[in-house]
Design a protein around this motif. Structure first.
Motif, PDB file in Angstrom:
ATOM      1  N   THR A  13       0.844  -1.199   0.000  1.00 43.30           N
ATOM      2  CA  THR A  13       0.000   0.000   0.000  1.00 43.30           C
ATOM      3  C   THR A  13       0.877   1.246   0.000  1.00 43.30           C
ATOM      4  N   SER A  63       2.619  -5.302 -10.054  1.00 44.18           N
ATOM      5  CA  SER A  63       1.567  -6.041  -9.355  1.00 44.18           C
ATOM      6  C   SER A  63       1.743  -5.997  -7.841  1.00 44.18           C
ATOM      7  N   ILE A  82      -0.459  -2.752  -7.305  1.00 44.16           N
ATOM      8  CA  ILE A  82      -1.846  -2.646  -7.761  1.00 44.16           C
ATOM      9  C   ILE A  82      -2.466  -3.995  -8.110  1.00 44.16           C
ATOM     10  N   VAL A 101      -0.465   3.625 -10.661  1.00 38.21           N
ATOM     11  CA  VAL A 101      -0.199   3.644  -9.218  1.00 38.21           C
ATOM     12  C   VAL A 101      -1.099   4.667  -8.535  1.00 38.21           C
ATOM     13  N   GLY A 159      -4.582   3.104  -8.561  1.00 37.77           N
ATOM     14  CA  GLY A 159      -4.670   1.789  -7.940  1.00 37.77           C
ATOM     15  C   GLY A 159      -5.075   0.675  -8.873  1.00 37.77           C
ATOM     16  N   GLY A 160      -4.802   0.828 -10.178  1.00 30.93           N
ATOM     17  CA  GLY A 160      -5.170  -0.189 -11.151  1.00 30.93           C
ATOM     18  C   GLY A 160      -6.523   0.096 -11.782  1.00 30.93           C
TER      19      GLY A 160
END
Length: 286
Positions: free
Chosen positions: A146, A219, A222, A251, A254-255
């Motif tokens: 995170t 990965s 995210i 990023v 967050g995807g």
């Protein structure tokens, strides 16, 4: 500062190596020092005393020689052995705790696999260096990727790079990367001051067997890797430049869960589409 992007393994099949990396328990960041220059416990304590934003929360030398560090998964608490006494400490920054381990004169830590380098000359064998490791505390388990945790981790590593001239590079396991200390310090500082995410280093770019490039390590943050296939990804340098911009955006958000359209720096229209069950994000022309 000039950076270099190299790989030892060559092309990889998509979503094989990448999945193995971000699921690894090898969290944290390794700090490489010139042989014989790895700091001892006293030097680290002095370093922390000079940081107004950080504090020491546990020192096994001053406290108990044993400390519970994690749950083994079956309810049994694991403890650090007496052989590690005095070679780790717990420190606090912005309400988050981190363990720093591997001080001299104890044995240096083994390094994880490295395949990509950024502004780091590998003329000397990696065995000629010694490392510390900075890892998120156990209460952060499951949240290592995170942004609040990563920012604190990178911030602490950046401060160590500034404080110790003998620190020559850092190793980031999710991207299998080694990053020269000056390049790491500059890109980390820019990001921490509100600039772009340090995509070169905290992620890597690899050539795919079918052509194009794919990120390694995205990965971890995210849950997805970015793939730029042909024809957009035919030229690795240009594809990597595009990838750096896209990594920064991904990023930040967050995807993605559905296809999204955007305009590339050259004005062309691109489509970002989740594939392989959402584990990859493919970049194609509209």
């Amino acid at each position: 500062m000039k950076s270099s992007i190299t790989t030892e393994s060559g092309p990889i099949e998509p979503s094989t190596e990448t999945e193995a990396v971000w699921r690894s328990s090898d969290h944290g960041i390794y700090l490489l020092f010139t042989e014989g220059k790895r700091p001892d416990r006293r030097a680290i304590l002095d370093f922390i005393e000079d940081l107004p934003s950080s504090s020491l929360t546990y020192d096994p030398v001053a406290g108990s020689p044993l400390s519970i560090v994690k749950d083994s998964g079956n309810g049994a608490a694991l403890t650090r052995s007496r052989s590690t006494e005095g070679v780790w400490i717990e420190l606090l920054r912005d309400g988050l705790t981190f363990d720093l381990e591997g001080f001299a004169p104890a044995s240096a830590l083994d390094l994880p696999r490295i395949e990509h380098r950024f502004d780091f000359d590998v003329a000397r064998a990696l065995g000629a260096y010694e490392s510390l490791r900075l890892i998120p505390g156990e209460h952060l388990s499951g949240g290592e990727g995170t942004m609040p945790v990563v920012r604190c981790l990178v911030s602490l590593a950046r401060d160590l790079a500034i404080a110790f001239p003998e620190l020559v590079a850092v190793v980031w396991p999710p991207a299998k990367s080694i990053i020269g200390s000056q390049f790491f310090e500059s890109t980390a500082t820019a990001w921490l001051d509100g600039g772009a995410f340090p995509a070169l280093g905290l992620t890597s770019f690899v050539e795919l067997v079918e052509g194009g490039v794919q990120t390694l390590g995205l990965s971890y943050f995210i849950g997805q890797e970015l793939r730029i296939p042909p024809p957009i990804g035919n030229q690795k340098t240009e594809a990597t430049r595009l990838g750096i911009r896209l990594v920064n955006q991904l990023v930040l958000v967050g995807g993605i869960g559905t296809s999204e359209r955007l305009t590339a720096p050259d004005g062309s229209r691109l489509v970002l589409s989740p594939t392989r069950g959402g584990k990859l994000i493919d970049v194609t022309s509209e």
